[in-house]
Enzyme design. Structure first.
Site, PDB file in Angstrom:
ATOM      1  N   ARG A   7       0.953  -1.154  -0.188  1.00  0.00           N
ATOM      2  CA  ARG A   7      -0.158  -0.025   0.101  1.00  0.00           C
ATOM      3  C   ARG A   7       0.881   1.381   0.094  1.00  0.00           C
ATOM      4  NH1 ARG A   7      -4.434   2.465   4.191  1.00  0.00           N
ATOM      5  NH2 ARG A   7      -5.296   3.840   3.013  1.00  0.00           N
ATOM      6  N   HIS A   8       0.433   2.265  -0.809  1.00  0.00           N
ATOM      7  CA  HIS A   8       1.248   3.426  -0.723  1.00  0.00           C
ATOM      8  C   HIS A   8       1.487   4.137   0.373  1.00  0.00           C
ATOM      9  CE1 HIS A   8      -2.111   6.189  -0.375  1.00  0.00           C
ATOM     10  NE2 HIS A   8      -2.952   5.197  -1.050  1.00  0.00           N
ATOM     11  N   ARG A  57       0.732   8.868  -5.939  1.00  0.00           N
ATOM     12  CA  ARG A  57       1.143   8.409  -4.539  1.00  0.00           C
ATOM     13  C   ARG A  57       1.711   7.009  -4.747  1.00  0.00           C
ATOM     14  NH1 ARG A  57      -4.402   8.565  -5.085  1.00  0.00           N
ATOM     15  NH2 ARG A  57      -5.766   7.119  -4.399  1.00  0.00           N
ATOM     16  N   GLU A  81      -6.582   2.788  -7.519  1.00  0.00           N
ATOM     17  CA  GLU A  81      -7.761   2.915  -6.389  1.00  0.00           C
ATOM     18  C   GLU A  81      -9.123   2.612  -6.928  1.00  0.00           C
ATOM     19  OE1 GLU A  81      -8.694   1.759  -4.001  1.00  0.00           O
ATOM     20  OE2 GLU A  81      -7.841   2.782  -2.208  1.00  0.00           O
ATOM     21  N   HIS A 149      -3.270   0.068  -3.746  1.00  0.00           N
ATOM     22  CA  HIS A 149      -3.998   0.964  -2.771  1.00  0.00           C
ATOM     23  C   HIS A 149      -5.155   0.242  -1.923  1.00  0.00           C
ATOM     24  CE1 HIS A 149      -3.503   4.552  -5.464  1.00  0.00           C
ATOM     25  NE2 HIS A 149      -3.175   3.493  -6.507  1.00  0.00           N
TER      26      HIS A 149
END
Length: 202
Positions: A7-8, A57, A81, A149
Site C-alpha cells: 500500500r502506498h 502516490r 484505487e 491501494h
C-alpha cells in the site's frame, strides 16, 4: 508467483481522513518515509519486477522500491484505487450529509453499490484480479512487487481467498504495509502475510 502487495505511503488526504480515489495526491513527508522503509525491507528480497498503479502516490512509493533493486516501474491501470467519483476529497461526515442514500446502500451491499459517479467494489475486484492473473502469466515463477491501494489490495485478497466482497470490512491495511500472496496457479493461492508493518515501526 510471489506477489508482494504494497500500500502506498501517506498523503495529506489520508492524514486528513478524506476519501481518496483517483485524485492525484503526492506523498507527504510521512509517506515518503514509509516508502523508504518499504524499499529498505524489500531490498533484502529477490524481486523480478516492480509495478504500480499510475496514480502518483503509488508511483512515488514504487520508484523508491524499484531504485534499490535497479529496476524500472511498470504502470498498470488495473491496479488503480477505486474511482470514488463525487466522494473524492470528502470527509466522512460530509459524505454522510451529501449522499445519505449511498451510505445506506453501501452498508447493505458494499460490493455492488457504486460510489456516486464512480465504481463499485465488484468492478474494482474484476479489473484488479485481471491485472493479477496477467502478472502471473508473465511471471509464474517470479517475485513481483505491486504498489497499489487500500480498496484494490483488499479486493485482491478477498478474491484470492474466495471470500465474499462483504468481508472487505474485516480487513485493515496500514499505509506503507506489505501483504504477500503466493500464486501457484490462479486457483491455488496462499495468503502468506497480511499488513506487514514492522518496517514502519523502526
Amino acid at each position: 508467483m510471489d506477489l508482494l502487495l504494497v500500500r502506498h505511503g501517506e498523503t495529506d488526504f489520508n492524514k486528513e481522513a478524506r476519501v481518496l480515489g483517483h485524485t492525484d495526491c503526492p506523498l507527504n513527508h510521512v509517506g515518503r518515509s514509509q516508502a523508504r522503509a518499504a524499499a529498505a525491507v524489500l531490498e533484502k528480497r529477490q524481486i523480478d519486477s516492480v509495478c504500480a498503479s499510475p496514480l502518483v502516490r503509488a508511483l512515488e512509493t514504487a520508484r523508491d522500491i524499484a531504485a534499490v533493486k535497479g529496476l524500472e516501474v511498470e504502470t498498470i491501470d488495473g491496479l488503480k484505487e477505486a474511482d470514488a467519483g463525487d466522494l473524492d476529497g470528502l470527509k466522512v461526515e460530509e459524505m454522510h450529509s451529501k449522499f445519505p442514500e449511498f451510505v445506506k446502500n453501501w452498508k447493505e451491499d458494499i460490493g455492488n453499490t457504486p460510489m456516486p459517479g464512480g465504481e463499485s467494489l465488484v468492478q474494482v475486484q474484476e479489473r484488479a484480479w485481471k491485472a493479477t492473473t496477467d502478472l502471473f502469466a508473465r511471471h509464474p515463477k517470479g517475485t513481483v512487487v505491486a504498489v497499489t491501494h487500500n480498496f484494490t489490495i483488499i479486493c485482491i485478497v478477498c478474491k484470492a481467498l474466495n471470500l465474499p466482497i462483504s468481508y472487505f470490512r474485516k480487513f485493515d491495511l496500514d499505509l506503507g504495509s506489505i501483504t504477500s500472496i503466493k500464486l501457484n496457479a490462479p486457483e491455488d493461492i496462499v495468503l502468506e502475510s497480511l499488513n506487514e508493518r514492522r518496517h514502519l515501526e523502526a
